[in-house]
Write a protein that holds these residues in place. Structure first.
Motif, short mmCIF file in Angstrom:
data_model
loop_
_atom_site.label_atom_id
_atom_site.label_comp_id
_atom_site.label_asym_id
_atom_site.label_seq_id
_atom_site.Cartn_x
_atom_site.Cartn_y
_atom_site.Cartn_z
N UNK A 52 0.66 -1.22 -0.05
CA UNK A 52 0.04 -0.05 -0.03
C UNK A 52 0.84 1.25 -0.13
N UNK A 53 1.97 1.25 0.75
CA UNK A 53 2.87 2.35 0.75
C UNK A 53 3.46 2.62 -0.64
N UNK A 54 4.10 1.48 -1.21
CA UNK A 54 4.70 1.65 -2.59
C UNK A 54 3.55 2.01 -3.37
N UNK A 55 2.51 2.02 -3.48
CA UNK A 55 1.50 2.46 -4.41
C UNK A 55 1.18 3.83 -4.11
N UNK A 56 0.89 4.23 -3.06
CA UNK A 56 0.44 5.56 -2.20
C UNK A 56 1.78 6.50 -2.68
#
Length: 79
Positions: A52-56
């Protein structure tokens, strides 16, 4: 309020217009990590937040934090 939303969406469109080649690759890696964490149940407590952090982080927001529109409204709540 609608001006802030319109400004935020126009900044998001401008960010996608200036997309770097590494951003879609890292968004794909983040989706892969989410898939492995959710669907395959492989270390979900580790892979889901990382994915999720990599996408955000790789969404091209342009200047939305500096312009104080849309997402920048959240920065003023704590002040």
């Amino acid at each position: 309020m609608w001006e802030a939303i319109a400004g935020g969406l126009s900044g998001l469109v401008a960010g996608f217009a200036n997309l770097h080649w590494s951003n879609p690759i890292m968004i794909g890696v983040g989706c892969l990590l989410l898939y492995l964490g959710i669907k395959k149940d492989f270390e979900p407590l580790l892979l889901v937040p990382i994915g999720f952090g990599a996408i955000l982080v790789n969404i091209p927001w342009q200047d939305l934090w500096r312009k104080k529109v849309f997402l920048g409204l959240f920065m003023t709540w704590g002040s």
